[in-house]
Scaffold this motif. Structure first.
Motif, PDB file in Angstrom:
ATOM      1  N   LEU A 358       0.927  -1.325  -0.022  1.00 27.82           N
ATOM      2  CA  LEU A 358       0.052  -0.004  -0.245  1.00 27.82           C
ATOM      3  C   LEU A 358       0.867   1.207   0.031  1.00 27.82           C
ATOM      4  O   LEU A 358       1.821   1.225   0.906  1.00 27.82           O
ATOM      5  CB  LEU A 358      -0.662   0.114   1.046  1.00 27.82           C
ATOM      6  N   PRO A 359       0.568   2.026  -0.856  1.00 26.52           N
ATOM      7  CA  PRO A 359       1.242   3.303  -0.878  1.00 26.52           C
ATOM      8  C   PRO A 359       1.265   4.287   0.407  1.00 26.52           C
ATOM      9  O   PRO A 359       0.227   4.480   0.903  1.00 26.52           O
ATOM     10  CB  PRO A 359       0.887   4.238  -2.029  1.00 26.52           C
ATOM     11  N   CYS A 360       2.420   4.897   1.017  1.00 29.34           N
ATOM     12  CA  CYS A 360       1.990   5.964   1.947  1.00 29.34           C
ATOM     13  C   CYS A 360       1.817   7.082   1.129  1.00 29.34           C
ATOM     14  O   CYS A 360       2.442   7.448   0.069  1.00 29.34           O
ATOM     15  CB  CYS A 360       3.463   5.982   2.683  1.00 29.34           C
ATOM     16  N   GLN A 361       1.167   8.140   1.805  1.00 29.62           N
ATOM     17  CA  GLN A 361       0.800   9.181   1.418  1.00 29.62           C
ATOM     18  C   GLN A 361       1.272  10.654   2.431  1.00 29.62           C
ATOM     19  O   GLN A 361       0.502  11.558   2.456  1.00 29.62           O
ATOM     20  CB  GLN A 361      -0.645   9.529   0.997  1.00 29.62           C
ATOM     21  N   PRO A 375      -8.584 -12.193   4.349  1.00 33.47           N
ATOM     22  CA  PRO A 375      -9.231 -13.377   3.897  1.00 33.47           C
ATOM     23  C   PRO A 375     -10.662 -13.259   3.670  1.00 33.47           C
ATOM     24  O   PRO A 375     -11.116 -14.261   2.961  1.00 33.47           O
ATOM     25  CB  PRO A 375      -8.739 -14.393   4.782  1.00 33.47           C
ATOM     26  N   MET A 376     -11.228 -12.199   3.675  1.00 29.70           N
ATOM     27  CA  MET A 376     -12.745 -12.002   3.544  1.00 29.70           C
ATOM     28  C   MET A 376     -12.982 -11.691   2.067  1.00 29.70           C
ATOM     29  O   MET A 376     -12.557 -10.576   1.629  1.00 29.70           O
ATOM     30  CB  MET A 376     -13.308 -10.918   4.446  1.00 29.70           C
ATOM     31  N   ARG A 377     -13.612 -12.499   1.451  1.00 30.21           N
ATOM     32  CA  ARG A 377     -13.950 -12.368   0.053  1.00 30.21           C
ATOM     33  C   ARG A 377     -15.245 -12.248  -0.258  1.00 30.21           C
ATOM     34  O   ARG A 377     -16.185 -13.128  -0.289  1.00 30.21           O
ATOM     35  CB  ARG A 377     -13.218 -13.454  -0.879  1.00 30.21           C
ATOM     36  N   LEU A 378     -15.775 -10.975  -0.106  1.00 29.32           N
ATOM     37  CA  LEU A 378     -17.221 -10.676  -0.531  1.00 29.32           C
ATOM     38  C   LEU A 378     -17.330 -10.195  -2.142  1.00 29.32           C
ATOM     39  O   LEU A 378     -16.644  -9.373  -2.447  1.00 29.32           O
ATOM     40  CB  LEU A 378     -17.896  -9.409   0.246  1.00 29.32           C
ATOM     41  N   SER A 379     -18.743 -10.857  -2.607  1.00 32.80           N
ATOM     42  CA  SER A 379     -18.614 -10.449  -3.924  1.00 32.80           C
ATOM     43  C   SER A 379     -19.177  -9.337  -4.382  1.00 32.80           C
ATOM     44  O   SER A 379     -18.617  -8.703  -5.288  1.00 32.80           O
ATOM     45  CB  SER A 379     -19.506 -11.795  -4.732  1.00 32.80           C
ATOM     46  N   ALA A 380     -20.112  -8.800  -3.704  1.00 31.18           N
ATOM     47  CA  ALA A 380     -20.945  -7.479  -3.895  1.00 31.18           C
ATOM     48  C   ALA A 380     -20.147  -6.212  -3.389  1.00 31.18           C
ATOM     49  O   ALA A 380     -20.256  -5.103  -3.922  1.00 31.18           O
ATOM     50  CB  ALA A 380     -22.227  -7.614  -3.674  1.00 31.18           C
ATOM     51  N   THR A 381     -19.774  -6.526  -2.123  1.00 30.06           N
ATOM     52  CA  THR A 381     -19.156  -5.340  -1.271  1.00 30.06           C
ATOM     53  C   THR A 381     -17.859  -5.737  -0.843  1.00 30.06           C
ATOM     54  O   THR A 381     -17.578  -6.026   0.400  1.00 30.06           O
ATOM     55  CB  THR A 381     -19.899  -5.183  -0.107  1.00 30.06           C
ATOM     56  N   PRO A 382     -16.851  -5.790  -1.637  1.00 31.94           N
ATOM     57  CA  PRO A 382     -15.608  -6.422  -1.211  1.00 31.94           C
ATOM     58  C   PRO A 382     -14.797  -5.579  -0.281  1.00 31.94           C
ATOM     59  O   PRO A 382     -15.076  -4.349  -0.320  1.00 31.94           O
ATOM     60  CB  PRO A 382     -14.672  -6.415  -2.700  1.00 31.94           C
ATOM     61  N   VAL A 383     -13.938  -6.310   0.346  1.00 32.42           N
ATOM     62  CA  VAL A 383     -12.869  -5.460   1.173  1.00 32.42           C
ATOM     63  C   VAL A 383     -12.271  -4.301   0.294  1.00 32.42           C
ATOM     64  O   VAL A 383     -11.914  -4.557  -0.936  1.00 32.42           O
ATOM     65  CB  VAL A 383     -11.902  -6.547   1.658  1.00 32.42           C
ATOM     66  N   SER A 384     -11.850  -3.368   0.695  1.00 37.14           N
ATOM     67  CA  SER A 384     -11.024  -2.365   0.083  1.00 37.14           C
ATOM     68  C   SER A 384      -9.910  -2.002   0.763  1.00 37.14           C
ATOM     69  O   SER A 384      -9.561  -2.143   2.072  1.00 37.14           O
ATOM     70  CB  SER A 384     -11.899  -1.170  -0.255  1.00 37.14           C
ATOM     71  N   TYR A 385      -8.904  -1.508   0.200  1.00 33.57           N
ATOM     72  CA  TYR A 385      -7.533  -1.295   0.661  1.00 33.57           C
ATOM     73  C   TYR A 385      -7.199   0.440   0.342  1.00 33.57           C
ATOM     74  O   TYR A 385      -6.698   0.571  -0.706  1.00 33.57           O
ATOM     75  CB  TYR A 385      -6.480  -2.144   0.154  1.00 33.57           C
ATOM     76  N   ARG A 386      -7.649   1.240   0.992  1.00 29.57           N
ATOM     77  CA  ARG A 386      -7.871   2.727   0.930  1.00 29.57           C
ATOM     78  C   ARG A 386      -6.669   3.194   1.479  1.00 29.57           C
ATOM     79  O   ARG A 386      -6.392   4.230   0.715  1.00 29.57           O
ATOM     80  CB  ARG A 386      -8.945   3.171   1.589  1.00 29.57           C
TER      81      ARG A 386
END
Length: 419
Positions: A358-361, A375-386
């Motif tokens: 993940l990029p540092c800002q 490890p949580m894989r949700l099809s409609a509301t996936p985990v995000s890495y903001r």
């Protein structure tokens, strides 16, 4: 593959005030953050979360030199916003109460009653925000003879009996109780806490409930330690017999352990009679599956010594790779005993995108932070890495201005050493 998309997550719109530190609480709040919640991590000015300093190992700068940022902190603090507030200062307490009034969830892991002196305990805050879900994480819970004691993962691993069933038997080389190689009680407590929080959110917001009110969640490391004994606890309660350490063997399955091969070790995890029969066929000894001692799993457990007398020399006739190649297409669970480095290099791990950066800002000397994907894989509301784990106080100005403070007010608070 893990998602870095900015689409709303499953918990989008949920605001979490995170007063926890170290591992159990931050693990829980990182899960909520991964699912889209806005997690505001409150840290002590100057020092911050204890784990920022728990090194080595430390993060490297672009030139490969150690920074003063311990990698431990990065394990459980991505997707969060960090602010610094001195809660011992009356103005700091007032800020936190204002934030709690707007929060959906508050997570803390102070000693029992420790936040009451600041007016930040559940009874004080629920009058400001009846919808607040307040999760306290302690070593031993809010009541009982140990409630006032500090609790740490290692201590609880010992107290709950986990160490007594981990490691080789006393009579074997290297025998004796062992801790697990990861702070599993902290991690499991974080998992249980996040589940409890999600249940409380559903109860608050469910049309069936209709109250619209929050509740208090009392999480204790010792409670979790007892719970995750799982089948070992169930076996004790059923028989009264205390489980003992048995190395890598399984108390209820056989063969289900590691074996020496011609060039190392391999893990054989046979969980049913069909798998055992297929194993025997693969090694051209089908008669072993018909042996009355070995036909059923119960028999194999009862005659474990005889089973191993046959298996141990057999397993040394092939290399680890040869065993895996032989059994992988026969539905017989068999695999390598990897180092952490080998695990990250595994093609399945790579295909699943487990290793991420993940990029540092923040304009510091660290451009990228490595992390392990959820490890949580949700099809409609996936985990995000903001965002990468934040630097200390990175979002203080931003969050306080969202709270309604002007730049001058924030500056005054900094001058007064409240922030």
């Amino acid at each position: 593959m893990p998602s870095t998309a900015s689409t709303p997550g499953a918990l989008s719109g949920i605001k979490v005030l995170d007063l926890s530190r170290v591992l159990a609480g931050p693990w829980a709040t990182q899960m909520l953050a991964d699912l889209g919640a806005d997690v505001i991590k409150v840290e002590r000015p100057v020092a911050g979360d204890d784990t920022r300093h728990w090194g080595p190992p430390f993060l490297k700068d672009d030139d490969g030199n150690d920074t003063r940022q311990a990698s431990y902190f990065t394990a459980c603090n991505r997707n969060k916003r960090s602010i610094t507030i001195d809660m011992a200062h009356p103005e700091g307490q007032a800020l936190l109460r204002r934030m709690a009034a707007e929060a959906d969830v508050l997570v803390e892991n102070f000693k029992v009653g420790g936040l009451a002196q600041y007016g930040l305990d559940y009874d004080s805050l629920k009058t400001l925000n009846p919808k607040l879900i307040y999760c306290s994480i302690t070593g031993f819970g809010q009541d009982g003879p140990y409630a006032e004691r500090a609790g740490y993962d290692l201590m609880v691993q010992a107290m709950c009996g986990l160490m007594s069933i981990t490691g080789h038997a006393d009579a074997q080389p290297g025998g004796g109780p062992l801790k697990v190689g990861v702070a599993v009680i902290d991690v499991f407590t974080g998992l249980y806490a996040s589940n409890a929080i999600l249940a409380a959110i559903n109860a608050r917001d469910s049309a069936r409930n209709g109250s619209g009110t929050g509740q208090y969640i009392d999480m204790a490391l010792l409670d979790v330690g007892m719970a995750v004994l799982a089948n070992q606890a169930a076996g004790f309660l059923a028989t009264g017999q205390t489980p003992e350490r048995a190395g890598n063997t399984h108390p209820s399955l056989a063969p289900y352990q590691d074996f020496r091969t011609s060039d190392g070790n391999v893990l054989l995890a046979i969980g049913n009679d069909g798998q055992f029969a297929r194993f025997c066929a693969a090694v051209h000894q089908p008669a072993q599956a018909q042996d009355a001692r070995f036909t059923t799993n119960t028999g194999r457990v009862q005659h474990r010594a005889a089973l191993l007398e046959w298996l141990q020399p057999l397993m040394q006739t092939r290399s680890t790779a040869e065993w895996i190649a032989l059994l992988q297409d026969k539905a017989v669970p068999c695999g390598p005993i990897n180092t952490v480095a080998q695990a990250f290099d595994d093609p399945q791990v790579q295909a699943r995108g487990i290793h991420m950066t993940l990029p540092c800002q923040t304009g510091n000397d660290i451009a990228q932070v490595a992390t392990v994907a959820s490890p949580m894989r949700l099809s409609a509301t996936p985990v995000s890495y903001r965002s990468a784990p934040p630097t200390l106080g990175q979002h203080t100005q931003e969050v306080l201005q969202e709270l309604g403070l002007s730049e001058d007010e924030v500056h005054a608070l900094r001058t007064a050493h409240v922030l």
